[in-house]
Design a protein around this motif. Sequence first.
Motif, short mmCIF file in Angstrom:
data_model
loop_
_atom_site.label_atom_id
_atom_site.label_comp_id
_atom_site.label_asym_id
_atom_site.label_seq_id
_atom_site.Cartn_x
_atom_site.Cartn_y
_atom_site.Cartn_z
N UNK A 1 21.42 -18.82 -17.86
CA UNK A 1 20.17 -18.12 -17.59
C UNK A 1 19.73 -17.35 -18.84
N UNK A 2 18.45 -17.50 -19.20
CA UNK A 2 17.92 -16.76 -20.34
C UNK A 2 18.01 -17.47 -21.66
N UNK A 3 18.41 -18.74 -21.67
CA UNK A 3 18.55 -19.47 -22.93
C UNK A 3 17.27 -20.17 -23.37
N UNK A 4 16.22 -20.10 -22.55
CA UNK A 4 14.94 -20.68 -22.96
C UNK A 4 14.69 -22.09 -22.45
N UNK A 5 15.17 -22.39 -21.25
CA UNK A 5 15.01 -23.75 -20.71
C UNK A 5 13.54 -24.07 -20.45
N UNK B 1 16.63 -13.55 -22.92
CA UNK B 1 15.92 -12.63 -22.03
C UNK B 1 16.44 -11.21 -22.22
N UNK B 2 17.76 -11.07 -22.34
CA UNK B 2 18.35 -9.75 -22.56
C UNK B 2 17.93 -9.20 -23.92
N UNK B 3 17.94 -10.06 -24.93
CA UNK B 3 17.55 -9.63 -26.27
C UNK B 3 16.12 -9.09 -26.27
N UNK B 4 15.24 -9.80 -25.62
CA UNK B 4 13.83 -9.35 -25.57
C UNK B 4 13.72 -8.01 -24.87
N UNK B 5 14.44 -7.85 -23.76
CA UNK B 5 14.39 -6.59 -23.03
C UNK B 5 14.92 -5.43 -23.87
N UNK B 6 16.00 -5.69 -24.62
CA UNK B 6 16.58 -4.65 -25.46
C UNK B 6 15.60 -4.24 -26.55
N UNK B 7 14.97 -5.23 -27.20
CA UNK B 7 14.00 -4.92 -28.26
C UNK B 7 12.86 -4.09 -27.69
N UNK B 8 12.38 -4.46 -26.51
CA UNK B 8 11.29 -3.70 -25.90
C UNK B 8 11.73 -2.28 -25.56
N UNK C 1 15.42 -3.51 -2.80
CA UNK C 1 15.62 -4.94 -2.54
C UNK C 1 16.28 -5.58 -3.76
N UNK C 2 16.83 -6.79 -3.55
CA UNK C 2 17.42 -7.52 -4.67
C UNK C 2 16.35 -8.00 -5.64
N UNK C 3 15.15 -8.24 -5.14
CA UNK C 3 14.03 -8.63 -6.01
C UNK C 3 13.74 -7.51 -7.00
N UNK C 4 13.70 -6.27 -6.47
CA UNK C 4 13.46 -5.11 -7.34
C UNK C 4 14.60 -4.94 -8.34
N UNK C 5 15.84 -5.14 -7.87
CA UNK C 5 17.00 -5.00 -8.76
C UNK C 5 16.94 -6.04 -9.88
N UNK C 6 16.60 -7.29 -9.53
CA UNK C 6 16.50 -8.34 -10.55
C UNK C 6 15.45 -8.00 -11.58
N UNK C 7 14.33 -7.43 -11.11
CA UNK C 7 13.26 -7.05 -12.05
C UNK C 7 13.74 -5.96 -13.00
N UNK C 8 14.45 -4.96 -12.48
CA UNK C 8 14.98 -3.88 -13.33
C UNK C 8 15.99 -4.41 -14.35
N UNK C 9 16.77 -5.40 -13.91
CA UNK C 9 17.81 -5.96 -14.79
C UNK C 9 17.24 -6.95 -15.80
N UNK C 10 16.02 -7.44 -15.52
CA UNK C 10 15.41 -8.40 -16.44
C UNK C 10 15.99 -9.80 -16.31
N UNK D 1 17.74 -15.53 -8.64
CA UNK D 1 18.84 -16.46 -8.39
C UNK D 1 20.04 -16.16 -9.28
N UNK D 2 19.76 -15.71 -10.51
CA UNK D 2 20.85 -15.35 -11.42
C UNK D 2 21.59 -14.13 -10.88
N UNK D 3 20.82 -13.18 -10.30
CA UNK D 3 21.46 -11.99 -9.72
C UNK D 3 22.33 -12.38 -8.54
#
Length: 457
Positions: free
Chosen positions: A178-182, A366-373, A434-443, A447-449
């Motif tokens: 997840x997050x590799x740019x598929x 995806x994590x890298x982008x979130x960290x930079x932001x 909700x898990x949807x909210x948690x996934x959004x916070x985690x970036x 499904x990955x969550x």
Amino acid sequence: MKDVFTASDILEAIKRFYSESIFITDGEGNVIFVNEIGAQRLGPKANNILGRNVDDLVREGVYGRSTTRIAIETKKPYTATINPKEKESNVSKSVPVIDKEGNVRMVVTANMSLKQNKEWKGILDEQKEIAERLKREIDNLRQNDNKIIANDPETKKVFANIDIIAPTDSNVIILGESGTGKDLTARYIHEHSPRKDEAFISINCAAIPEPLLESELFGYESGAFTGASSKGKMGLFEAANGGTLFLDEIGEMPLGLQSKLLNAIEDKSIRKVGGVKSKPVDVRIICATNADLMTLVKEKKFREDLYYRIAVFTVRLLPLRERPGDILPLAGYFLEEMNKRQGTSKYLSDAAKESMLMHSWPGNIRELRNVVERIFVISYTDSLDFLPTPTFGIPSGLYEADKVLPIAKFDNLKDYLEDAEKRYIESVVEESETLVEAARKLGIDRTALYRKLKKFK
């Protein structure tokens, strides 16, 4: 020498050759003009129709009611079906012509047979479907404006193979964490294929329940199920006709739907939900998953025949930790985007660059982008420092004394980071509704969550 046409010539052409009925009266409803097709539709009872009043025509049974009379009385356009008892009814629209004093001077009535009206409706519905398809493409383009970064030697090897695959018409499956740019890789393949000028449509198979997923992919006919639109709906296969359909998270597709997808690929045709006829479609299929499909095949959770249909070519995207040469170029690209939007000139400090190269990036690009932001937003200076563990906007208490991770209990950095990730995710989930909210916070994807939480158990 050019011909000179008079108003009389033009009126005569309309009278003789226009294929639909034109019927004009004065402000009292007396007929002053009717073309030949109009006279034919009114039938033998309408002989010598000129000069006669529409009320007389109704009384004599020439037609059941007069839209002209209603237009005169209301001074507004009026449309209705006339001759309902005849074999072929007509749709009649009467439009009043109002003078400067507000009086009805004339009424122009056009009639169209219901048969031809349905033909026009079919044409309009087709144009509406095309417009819907274009809207999907535009929405997709707005969501996919990222750039492919391939500076690392290993990434260059992957894209060298992709450049060979892309111009073919074969189906492709893209594998990777997840997050590799598929999704971006799928678009890259499309844009470097002969189908690049046609639609690129994507759907996440894990994000939509099975009954809805079937109707999204294949569309449905009018009245196919409770709540279905009376006009039916175009599916994504039709929307992508001539182009590319990207099925993300294909490993999450239910078995029952896999069978229908296999038939669509093999027959190059689809049948809408509630439909009886098949419709040919020309679509290239690109799939993506971070699941081990062969394991799912062995567990009877994924059809083997479908696997070999979609995996004519396989592309494996490397996680960011295995392509370190892309980390800083990607971070630089994301930072440049933010600087342009905000009109700033922030940059990564040497210490930040070194820390980024040392980090394992479990969330990949995806994590890298979130960290930079994140570091872009919280930095008060132009020089940005990298925080390996997110400390801004995280759940309160995560770093309380009783929750700090004792370094001595871990044998290596990998185990430490995995435990830190587990604690962080569980804390975000605990403080989210909700898990949807948690996934959004985690970036990360929902499904990955789910998979991570399942792994933690």
